[in-house]
Motif scaffolding. Structure first.
Motif, PDB file in Angstrom:
ATOM      1  N   ILE A   1      -0.881   5.230   3.043  1.00 44.41           N
ATOM      2  CA  ILE A   1       0.400   5.390   1.721  1.00 44.41           C
ATOM      3  C   ILE A   1       0.631   6.973   2.740  1.00 44.41           C
ATOM      4  CG2 ILE A   1      -1.975   6.904   0.941  1.00 44.41           C
ATOM      5  CD1 ILE A   1      -1.209   4.967  -1.720  1.00 44.41           C
TER       6      ILE A   1
ATOM      7  N   TYR B   1      -2.196   1.612  -6.410  1.00 41.91           N
ATOM      8  CA  TYR B   1      -2.144   1.210  -5.915  1.00 41.91           C
ATOM      9  C   TYR B   1      -3.762   1.775  -4.612  1.00 41.91           C
ATOM     10  CZ  TYR B   1       2.783   0.425  -3.696  1.00 41.91           C
ATOM     11  OH  TYR B   1       3.820  -0.066  -3.583  1.00 41.91           O
TER      12      TYR B   1
ATOM     13  N   TRP C   1      -6.389  -1.136  -4.341  1.00 42.73           N
ATOM     14  CA  TRP C   1      -7.527  -1.332  -3.013  1.00 42.73           C
ATOM     15  C   TRP C   1      -8.436  -1.094  -3.187  1.00 42.73           C
ATOM     16  CZ3 TRP C   1      -3.981   2.413  -0.210  1.00 42.73           C
ATOM     17  CH2 TRP C   1      -3.036   1.674   0.215  1.00 42.73           C
TER      18      TRP C   1
ATOM     19  N   VAL D   1       3.264   1.971   1.608  1.00 45.17           N
ATOM     20  CA  VAL D   1       2.288   2.221   2.658  1.00 45.17           C
ATOM     21  C   VAL D   1       1.835   0.569   3.332  1.00 45.17           C
ATOM     22  CG1 VAL D   1       1.690   2.603  -0.527  1.00 45.17           C
ATOM     23  CG2 VAL D   1       2.531   0.034   0.725  1.00 45.17           C
TER      24      VAL D   1
END
Length: 355
Positions: free
Chosen positions: A299, A315, A319, A351
């Protein structure tokens, strides 16, 4: 002839009177105010300093991609007369940075170039103390705005709002960011210690350089329901050994990527794909839970430890705990943020993997 002299005298008198009325107004518009700036030590401790700055500044040099972004979101970028070379040549966003000269690196800019631009304020994020001292001795106020120290970002935005006399805009911008972070924290707050996942977050500046307390990444890990394996090292940016990481056995590995791999001008994920394969093939990482289960992610720092981390944190949360964030679309949040505060559309690659 007498009429000509009389007319000329009246013109001069009117000019003087106008100048006398205008300059006090301009002076009143740019008063000096005292604001608080923050310095973060290598151990992650926060120090507060008082600094006198003009309000509002008319000519500003901004050093660092993160404060450059904040200035754009606040709508005061027309005051910017210079930026650092990395932001102009590598980040290349917001677009206004391409139209003003660069003054060198963000840490050791050219004092001569800055003085030549006649700024009434310098905003910096990484400047060496000796360079800052030279500018202050030259009569140029300097204020530090990191823009990447996560917990400080809302306060720094509001400080800029006071300096540029745009408090309403600054408050709305800061509140939007805080709202996204609160949403993440609300969803993860009931996780037990056994439900949290261990995270190794590696810098883009070198292999095995990670992020401890005092870094922008550390709170993002904790808010998203993770355990930072570097939390106990007592250093903001420690360098660790491959053996140390292997022994910690992280469940998730996150790697920052630079501007050549992710950003506004990047159109494909090939470089990130290659980098991810390299990370997963490191001998010391092969047997970690993260590699065995494919939980290795890349990222950009520009959407994590940054104002746009308001979207990037989603994000991280997906994850770490996909079961808690299945309904959240990080890209949609970022599109909304870009349109609302920057007046721009999303482009580029940020990403990997993208889902």
């Amino acid at each position: 002839m007498r009429r000509c002299w009389l007319a000329l005298g009246i013109t001069v008198l009117v000019t003087i009177l106008l100048a006398a009325s205008v300059w006090p107004v301009l002076a009143a518009q740019q008063q000096r105010i005292t604001v608080t700036e923050y310095f973060v030590t290598a151990q992650g401790k926060i120090e507060k300093h008082a600094v006198r700055v003009p309000c509002p500044p008319r000519r500003v040099v901004v050093l660092g991609a993160y404060p450059v972004e904040m200035v754009k979101a606040l709508g005061v970028d027309k005051a910017v007369v210079g930026v650092d070379d990395y932001t102009k040549k590598n980040t290349q966003w917001p677009e206004y940075v391409l139209k003003v000269p660069d003054v060198g690196s963000s840490s050791t800019p050219s004092v001569e170039k800055i003085i030549a631009l006649k700024p009434d304020l310098v905003i910096e994020a990484f400047m060496k103390p000796e360079v800052r001292s030279q500018l202050v001795r030259a009569g140029i106020p300097v204020i530090r705005i990191y823009g990447y120290k996560t917990e400080l970002i809302p306060g720094e935005i509001r400080t800029l709002g006071v300096i540029f006399n745009c408090q309403n805009r600054a408050n709305a911008y800061a509140a939007y960011i805080q709202k996204q972070w609160r949403t993440v924290q609300e969803r993860t707050k009931k996780l037990s210690s056994r439900q949290k996942v261990k995270v190794y977050w590696e810098s883009s500046l070198g292999d095995w350089k990670t992020n401890g307390p005092g870094s922008g990444a550390h709170p993002l890990i904790e808010w998203a329901g993770g355990i930072n394996i570097a939390a106990g090292l007592g250093v903001a940016y420690p360098v660790v050994s491959p053996e140390w990481v292997a022994a910690k056995n992280p469940d998730v590995i996150i790697k920052y990527v630079g501007r050549e791999q992710a950003g506004w001008t990047v159109n494909d994920t090939k470089k990130m794909e290659d980098l991810r394969r390299q990370i997963m093939s490191r001998p010391s990482l092969k047997n970690t839970n993260a590699v065995k289960h494919g939980r290795v992610y890349l990222i950009s720092d520009l959407i994590t430890c940054a104002p746009q981390g308001a979207a990037g944190e989603y994000y991280i949360a997906r994850w770490l705990h996909p079961e808690l964030f299945r309904d959240v679309n990080p890209e949609a949040v970022r599109r909304e943020m870009l349109k609302k505060f920057y007046g721009e559309e999303l482009k580029g690659v940020w990403v990997y993997p993208t889902k």
